[in-house]
Scaffold this motif. Sequence first.
Motif, mmCIF file in Angstrom:
data_model
loop_
_atom_site.group_PDB
_atom_site.id
_atom_site.type_symbol
_atom_site.label_atom_id
_atom_site.label_comp_id
_atom_site.label_asym_id
_atom_site.label_seq_id
_atom_site.Cartn_x
_atom_site.Cartn_y
_atom_site.Cartn_z
ATOM 1 N N LEU A 1 0.820 -1.204 0.000
ATOM 2 C CA LEU A 1 0.000 0.000 0.000
ATOM 3 C C LEU A 1 0.860 1.263 0.000
ATOM 4 N N ASP A 2 2.008 1.209 0.648
ATOM 5 C CA ASP A 2 2.898 2.368 0.694
ATOM 6 C C ASP A 2 3.491 2.686 -0.682
ATOM 7 N N LEU A 3 3.524 1.694 -1.582
ATOM 8 C CA LEU A 3 4.056 1.918 -2.926
ATOM 9 C C LEU A 3 3.086 2.676 -3.832
ATOM 10 N N VAL A 4 1.804 2.636 -3.506
ATOM 11 C CA VAL A 4 0.780 3.148 -4.424
ATOM 12 C C VAL A 4 1.017 4.592 -4.863
ATOM 13 N N ARG B 1 3.550 4.829 -7.655
ATOM 14 C CA ARG B 1 3.431 3.928 -8.797
ATOM 15 C C ARG B 1 2.205 4.186 -9.666
ATOM 16 N N THR B 2 1.267 4.983 -9.188
ATOM 17 C CA THR B 2 0.082 5.291 -9.985
ATOM 18 C C THR B 2 -0.452 6.667 -9.611
ATOM 19 N N THR B 3 -1.113 7.286 -10.567
ATOM 20 C CA THR B 3 -1.747 8.582 -10.305
ATOM 21 C C THR B 3 -3.265 8.459 -10.324
ATOM 22 N N ASP B 4 -3.762 7.230 -10.388
ATOM 23 C CA ASP B 4 -5.209 7.005 -10.429
ATOM 24 C C ASP B 4 -5.836 7.466 -9.107
ATOM 25 N N PRO B 5 -6.734 8.447 -9.147
ATOM 26 C CA PRO B 5 -7.303 8.986 -7.899
ATOM 27 C C PRO B 5 -8.045 7.939 -7.071
ATOM 28 N N ALA B 6 -8.774 7.042 -7.736
ATOM 29 C CA ALA B 6 -9.524 6.028 -7.002
ATOM 30 C C ALA B 6 -8.585 5.078 -6.271
ATOM 31 N N TRP B 7 -7.496 4.698 -6.943
ATOM 32 C CA TRP B 7 -6.530 3.824 -6.303
ATOM 33 C C TRP B 7 -5.832 4.536 -5.137
ATOM 34 N N LEU B 8 -5.514 5.798 -5.316
ATOM 35 C CA LEU B 8 -4.854 6.550 -4.250
ATOM 36 C C LEU B 8 -5.741 6.640 -3.011
ATOM 37 N N ARG B 9 -7.027 6.898 -3.217
ATOM 38 C CA ARG B 9 -7.961 6.973 -2.086
ATOM 39 C C ARG B 9 -8.121 5.614 -1.424
ATOM 40 N N PHE B 10 -8.273 4.575 -2.240
ATOM 41 C CA PHE B 10 -8.471 3.224 -1.715
ATOM 42 C C PHE B 10 -7.267 2.788 -0.876
ATOM 43 N N VAL C 1 -1.118 0.970 -14.912
ATOM 44 C CA VAL C 1 -2.116 -0.097 -14.941
ATOM 45 C C VAL C 1 -1.502 -1.446 -14.554
ATOM 46 N N ALA C 2 -0.275 -1.691 -14.987
ATOM 47 C CA ALA C 2 0.381 -2.957 -14.649
ATOM 48 C C ALA C 2 0.561 -3.085 -13.139
ATOM 49 N N PHE C 3 0.965 -1.976 -12.512
ATOM 50 C CA PHE C 3 1.100 -1.995 -11.049
ATOM 51 C C PHE C 3 -0.251 -2.217 -10.387
ATOM 52 N N GLN C 4 -1.256 -1.496 -10.846
ATOM 53 C CA GLN C 4 -2.587 -1.622 -10.246
ATOM 54 C C GLN C 4 -3.111 -3.051 -10.341
ATOM 55 N N ARG C 5 -2.868 -3.688 -11.468
ATOM 56 C CA ARG C 5 -3.333 -5.065 -11.634
ATOM 57 C C ARG C 5 -2.641 -6.003 -10.648
ATOM 58 N N ARG C 6 -1.325 -5.877 -10.558
ATOM 59 C CA ARG C 6 -0.579 -6.750 -9.639
ATOM 60 C C ARG C 6 -0.915 -6.446 -8.181
ATOM 61 N N ALA C 7 -0.946 -5.166 -7.850
ATOM 62 C CA ALA C 7 -1.263 -4.782 -6.473
ATOM 63 C C ALA C 7 -2.667 -5.252 -6.102
ATOM 64 N N GLY C 8 -3.604 -5.111 -7.036
ATOM 65 C CA GLY C 8 -4.967 -5.553 -6.779
ATOM 66 C C GLY C 8 -5.052 -7.041 -6.480
#
Length: 206
Positions: free
Chosen positions: A81-84, A87-96, A149-156
Amino acid sequence: MRGIPVRKAGCLLLAALLLLSACTSGSPAEPVASTTTVPSTATAAPVGTASAGGPAGLFSATDIAWLQLTVAMNERLLPVLDLVPSRTTDPAWLRFAARLGTAHRADLSTARRLLAESGAPTTNPHEGHDMPGMVTDEELAALRSATGVAFQRRAGQHVRAHLDQAVRIATAEQRAGVHPMTTALASAVVRTGNADLAGLDRLDRP
């Protein structure tokens, strides 16, 4: 020393409930009496006996094993979670990730305080174990090399595995644990874990 049998018996109980094989077996141990406060550090608590209903103030081997596993799992998830933010600028992912990190740090703090109160050993019995829901060092390294997106997929995928297992073992603690504050924490983990899984489902939608 009573602490080591409690730890091993608790791992055996959780292994039987959850089909986890990483813990070693041991003989059953009596519930451990807690003090009336939750200090940040504590000496080993005396051993007590419990009725079938599990009186307030007593920790069973299952309670202690669940707390230890919860600490180990949360310690493995938080670096993801600390990497998010990097690794991404997606607002929804940042909030989550921010909300999930805050909740898991609070649960980790509570689990550690309860373990201190129980008098259980402070060492992590799951050190080096790669169990369901735990992110390995290799997986964390792979996440550090991914972005967008690649990070988000793996992190998810890792977050989902963690939440699935956390809900599973917390449900087992609800059913088999005896210490009221510990089973209350387990209930909260089940409730928030299911809500977070639903939130992750929404993130995964295109």
